[in-house]
Design a protein around this motif. Sequence first.
Motif, short mmCIF file in Angstrom:
data_model
loop_
_atom_site.label_atom_id
_atom_site.label_comp_id
_atom_site.label_asym_id
_atom_site.label_seq_id
_atom_site.Cartn_x
_atom_site.Cartn_y
_atom_site.Cartn_z
N ILE A 25 0.86 -1.19 0.00
CA ILE A 25 0.00 0.00 0.00
C ILE A 25 0.89 1.24 0.00
O ILE A 25 1.69 1.43 0.91
CB ILE A 25 -0.93 0.02 1.23
N GLY A 26 0.78 2.05 -1.01
CA GLY A 26 1.62 3.24 -1.13
C GLY A 26 3.05 2.92 -1.47
O GLY A 26 3.97 3.40 -0.79
N GLY A 32 10.61 1.25 -1.74
CA GLY A 32 10.16 1.60 -0.39
C GLY A 32 8.69 1.95 -0.36
O GLY A 32 7.87 1.31 -1.03
N ASN A 33 8.34 2.96 0.42
CA ASN A 33 6.95 3.36 0.55
C ASN A 33 6.78 4.86 0.55
O ASN A 33 7.65 5.60 1.03
CB ASN A 33 6.34 2.81 1.85
N LEU A 88 2.10 4.09 11.25
CA LEU A 88 2.01 3.50 9.91
C LEU A 88 2.36 4.49 8.81
O LEU A 88 2.53 4.09 7.66
CB LEU A 88 0.60 2.95 9.66
N ASP A 89 2.42 5.80 9.12
CA ASP A 89 2.75 6.77 8.07
C ASP A 89 4.23 6.71 7.75
O ASP A 89 5.05 6.29 8.56
CB ASP A 89 2.32 8.18 8.48
N THR A 90 4.58 7.14 6.54
CA THR A 90 5.97 7.08 6.08
C THR A 90 6.43 8.44 5.55
O THR A 90 5.64 9.36 5.35
CB THR A 90 6.15 6.06 4.94
N GLN A 91 7.72 8.50 5.30
CA GLN A 91 8.30 9.63 4.58
C GLN A 91 7.88 9.55 3.10
O GLN A 91 7.43 8.49 2.63
CB GLN A 91 9.83 9.58 4.67
N PRO A 92 8.03 10.64 2.33
CA PRO A 92 7.72 10.56 0.89
C PRO A 92 8.56 9.51 0.17
O PRO A 92 8.08 8.86 -0.77
CB PRO A 92 8.05 11.97 0.38
N HIS A 386 14.70 6.47 6.51
CA HIS A 386 14.16 7.61 5.76
C HIS A 386 14.70 7.58 4.34
O HIS A 386 15.05 8.59 3.76
CB HIS A 386 14.49 8.94 6.46
N ASN A 387 14.70 6.40 3.79
CA ASN A 387 15.25 6.14 2.45
C ASN A 387 14.57 4.88 1.94
O ASN A 387 14.35 3.93 2.70
CB ASN A 387 16.77 5.96 2.55
#
Length: 416
Positions: A25-26, A32-33, A88-92, A386-387
């Motif tokens: 998802i995403g 990555g995500n 559950l949220d991620t970096q761009p 963050h990568n």
Amino acid sequence: MPTPGENLKINGERLWDSLMEMSRIGPGVAGGNNRQTLTDKDGEGRKLFQSWCKAAGMTMGLDTMGNMFARREGTHPNALPVYVGSHLDTQPTGGKYDGVLGVLGGLEIIRSLNDLGIKTKHPIVVTNWTNEEGTRFAPAMLASGVFAGVHAEDWAYDREDAAGRRFGDELVRIGWRGEEKTGARRMHAFFELHIEQGPILEAEGKDIGVVTHGQGVSWIQVTITGKESHTGSTPMPVRKNAGLGMARVLDLVDKIAWSHAPHAVGAAGHIDVRPNSRNVIPGTAVFTVDFRSPERAVIEDMESRLKTGASDICKAIGLEIAFEKVAGFDPVTFDSDCVTAIRAAAERLGYSHRDIISGAGHDACWITRVAPTAMVMCPCVDGLSHNEAEEIRPEWATAGANVLFHAVVETAQIVE
């Protein structure tokens, strides 16, 4: 109270499969995500987590900041729950494990308790905190900060993303604003599992990081003002080069951080030079200095030396300078009993471990203000996070979740 036996372990394959399913998802562009907070993809990830929790027999609570609380009842419903979770949220351009491991590791505890038919005195609540990353709506750890009374909810609702969309509006738009008052819950304890996001555990061959402290953070926005002029026709003696001033200040930042080695760090990640044209001497430089240390006195010293030294640098070359502290929090000392439970769990299970200081901010850093709190860390490859190339090994995830399992269940108290 009964201590969990060393044969009490989670299902590592099921945990890994859940991590991989959530990562679909995403998806990012490089493995990555990109599942930023309050986007449609965040909403999809929440629905998947909710469905898993329902299948595990849990009830879902939702507060006005969108924090999700999946509860497994204890034998004493009036006993304060033991909370476990992350985000559950991620970096761009984020990885598949940052935050997600802590949420799904908590879910795996419940699934494994169900498999083994084990009951606990205290209820256990698996939590997904909203907007830990802070990449779309600053600051980071926003919803846990409201929960802990650090931020006002109205202020949080008014945070805007780069497109001018309000946090409060987006929370409603994706359908994840609850009615429960944020911060009304009381906790017996809170545990968070996370990847290290640094290289120490992998480099030393350690399975588990027992997090004793969290670094304090200071973000100071620096604005240097000079005068825009032509790079070719302006004589050197009359230039007012804001870019030069910034370069010298950044060198100062590095020296200040090194003077407090090994635990203090400092750099500027956000930099904006204006007008950013090839043949124009910069008239303005705006950048944010990020200082971190587990000691408050060290942070205060770094802040003071930055302001004094940077002011002297700019004065010497005819520039103006202004400082604004835009964010920060004090160093955190995690609860000794919770830390001991994590360390004892690692030893009971035969995992190599070491005490570690968290260099990044986490929801646990705010929750420690309202409940006994501690963190477990597992290694990540090359310390990269963050990568999209962020990576961990299945056995690392399993080890971290097993230690989490033991610490949580011991604190929740097995009923025999």
